[in-house]
Write a protein that holds these residues in place. Structure first.
Motif, PDB file in Angstrom:
ATOM      1  N   UNK A 161      -4.916   0.733  -0.934  1.00 55.51           N
ATOM      2  CA  UNK A 161      -4.397   1.412   0.244  1.00 55.51           C
ATOM      3  C   UNK A 161      -4.845   2.867   0.342  1.00 55.51           C
ATOM      4  N   UNK A 162      -5.789   3.259  -0.514  1.00 56.78           N
ATOM      5  CA  UNK A 162      -6.350   4.606  -0.473  1.00 56.78           C
ATOM      6  C   UNK A 162      -7.872   4.473  -0.306  1.00 56.78           C
ATOM      7  N   UNK A 163      -8.621   5.507  -0.635  1.00 58.27           N
ATOM      8  CA  UNK A 163     -10.084   5.394  -0.507  1.00 58.27           C
ATOM      9  C   UNK A 163     -10.609   4.330  -1.459  1.00 58.27           C
ATOM     10  N   UNK A 164     -11.430   3.445  -0.946  1.00 62.67           N
ATOM     11  CA  UNK A 164     -12.050   2.440  -1.804  1.00 62.67           C
ATOM     12  C   UNK A 164     -13.483   2.222  -1.341  1.00 62.67           C
ATOM     13  N   UNK A 174      -4.948  -7.325  -1.224  1.00 63.28           N
ATOM     14  CA  UNK A 174      -3.839  -6.678  -0.518  1.00 63.28           C
ATOM     15  C   UNK A 174      -2.714  -6.304  -1.465  1.00 63.28           C
ATOM     16  N   UNK A 175      -2.136  -5.128  -1.245  1.00 62.28           N
ATOM     17  CA  UNK A 175      -0.906  -4.705  -1.898  1.00 62.28           C
ATOM     18  C   UNK A 175       0.012  -4.107  -0.842  1.00 62.28           C
ATOM     19  N   UNK A 176       1.281  -4.494  -0.831  1.00 61.64           N
ATOM     20  CA  UNK A 176       2.198  -3.920   0.159  1.00 61.64           C
ATOM     21  C   UNK A 176       2.542  -2.472  -0.183  1.00 61.64           C
ATOM     22  N   UNK A 177       2.819  -1.700   0.840  1.00 64.66           N
ATOM     23  CA  UNK A 177       3.334  -0.347   0.646  1.00 64.66           C
ATOM     24  C   UNK A 177       4.802  -0.440   0.233  1.00 64.66           C
ATOM     25  N   UNK A 178       5.162   0.272  -0.833  1.00 65.08           N
ATOM     26  CA  UNK A 178       6.564   0.360  -1.227  1.00 65.08           C
ATOM     27  C   UNK A 178       7.276   1.362  -0.317  1.00 65.08           C
ATOM     28  N   UNK A 179       8.612   1.404  -0.376  1.00 64.69           N
ATOM     29  CA  UNK A 179       9.370   2.350   0.443  1.00 64.69           C
ATOM     30  C   UNK A 179       8.967   3.782   0.122  1.00 64.69           C
ATOM     31  N   UNK A 180       8.776   4.079  -1.168  1.00 63.17           N
ATOM     32  CA  UNK A 180       8.380   5.429  -1.563  1.00 63.17           C
ATOM     33  C   UNK A 180       6.991   5.764  -1.020  1.00 63.17           C
ATOM     34  N   UNK A 181       6.086   4.811  -1.074  1.00 63.52           N
ATOM     35  CA  UNK A 181       4.740   5.046  -0.552  1.00 63.52           C
ATOM     36  C   UNK A 181       4.755   5.237   0.962  1.00 63.52           C
ATOM     37  N   UNK A 182       5.622   4.502   1.653  1.00 65.64           N
ATOM     38  CA  UNK A 182       5.744   4.671   3.107  1.00 65.64           C
ATOM     39  C   UNK A 182       6.208   6.086   3.434  1.00 65.64           C
TER      40      UNK A 182
END
Length: 392
Positions: free
Chosen positions: A143-146, A244-252
């Motif tokens: 979910x970041x630069x790849x 795929x990895x879901x965004x956690x609440x903290x990451x959101x």
């Protein structure tokens, strides 16, 4: 540092030393390398240094599900000539159980021996942790630069997209790494391809005629609420994507904090059905363009230049960096109509601010449905990236 394992003689350089760094001075050298290495490249856009330092600190401090980090520097006769990070992403391992350790933040001079030495260090670290394969490059998370740039070197990267010279992908491939997935970046001229094809016009008309459908801008007073709703859409929309990895609440919440200074309401559009958010797009101004001559520094006056350029709409490029439609609507005409209409609203708002070009990225090479949807706006592929891996 322990020996780096065996390698073909042609890839061994007695003048090279790879060392693991875990002190403040080593981390500074790790963070500084891209600025010194690529600083004179005409298409390098220095990322903001404080953001890169904060990003690294966040992962090393355990605030993200990455662990067992190792940062390596490669030196030739005392001069830093390369860097790499190796780490585990616990969220990935729990979800996929594939024995994959990850590498990322790879930067090096145009020398295959340097790249090989760095990759050997990363491989040894991950092998020691019991991993059976190495995959990357990830800037810690999918979910970041790849991605490893493999084409489109004639233009600079957009916001939160990686930079590298062509030789880097060639050197990685030469060490035995195979392509796991390709990523595509599309570009669209916001003043071209009008009028839109009849199919797009019909889709827009469908949204306008359906009272259950509504397009709206982000509401500043409920910014975090809108971000949370849209990241829930994102987590649902891309759940079947590769890696795929879901965004956690903290990451959101972190995403909300990062985006808030960048986004005006009409850069963030939401499509609703019966009052429920079902689709969204985020088209952010290209900070890389605004910060092009700051060398990544915000002091003493860099922050003022950056804010002035963004607020005065002096930036002519943007990146559609987030989008999604809930799976319930993905195969439906309504879902396609909502997303096409959201694209057009964001494009129109961008044009009004002087935006000429928008990148739409990234899209998996095997995601044909999204590619078709993007191409309806006249967008074309102009850069490609690859994710690579190797058995350990």
């Amino acid at each position: 540092m322990s020996p780096l394992g065996e390698a073909p003689d042609a890839l061994i350089d007695a003048d090279l030393t790879v060392r693991r760094v875990d002190d403040a001075a080593g981390r500074r050298a790790f963070l500084d390398l891209p600025y010194t290495l690529y600083g004179r490249d005409p298409n390098f856009r220095p990322p903001l240094r404080f953001e890169r330092a904060s990003h690294l600190k966040r992962h090393l401090s355990g605030k993200e599900p990455t662990e067992q980090h190792a940062l390596f520097l490669c030196e030739r006769r005392g001069e830093v000539v390369g860097r790499i990070a190796a780490f585990l992403n616990r969220a990935h391992l729990d979800r996929y159980e594939d024995g994959a350790g990850h590498f990322g933040l790879l930067a090096a001079v145009d020398d295959q021996r340097v790249v090989a030495a760095l990759l050997r260090a990363a491989e040894e670290h991950l092998r020691g942790l019991g991993m059976t394969q190495i995959v990357g490059p990830y800037d810690f998370s999918v979910n970041e630069e790849i991605g490893l740039p493999e084409s489109g070197f004639d233009t600079p990267p957009m916001l939160m997209m990686p930079y590298a010279r062509p030789a880097l992908a060639e050197a990685v491939a030469a060490t035995g790494y195979e392509t796991k997935m390709r990523l595509l970046a599309f570009v669209v001229d916001l003043d071209a391809h009008y009028p839109r094809p009849p199919v797009v016009q019909k889709l827009q008309a469908q949204v306008e005629a359906d009272p259950s459908l509504r397009l709206r801008k982000m509401e500043p007073k409920r910014f975090r609420e809108d971000v949370r709703a849209c990241m829930a859409i994102f987590n649902d929309a891309w759940a079947n994507n590769w890696s795929y990895l879901p965004f956690s609440d903290e990451q959101v919440d972190h995403v909300a904090s990062e985006l808030k200074p960048l986004l005006e309401p009409d850069a963030f559009w939401i499509g609703e059905k019966n009052g429920e958010p079902m689709a969204f797009v985020v088209m952010a101004p290209n900070v890389n363009e605004a910060a092009r001559d700051l060398s990544g520094r915000m002091l003493p006056f860099g922050w003022a230049k950056l804010l002035w350029r963004l607020k005065r709409h002096e930036v002519t490029t943007a990146r559609m960096m987030l989008m999604g439609v809930k799976q319930d609507l993905q195969k439906s005409r309504t879902g396609v109509a909502l997303v096409c209409s959201l694209f057009e609203e964001a494009f129109a708002a961008g044009r009004a601010k002087g935006i000429k070009t928008c990148e739409m990225s990234w899209v998996l090479d095997n995601n044909v449905d999204v590619q078709r949807l993007i191409k309806l706006s006249g967008a074309e592929v102009y850069k490609t990236y690859r994710m690579v891996g190797k058995a350990l």
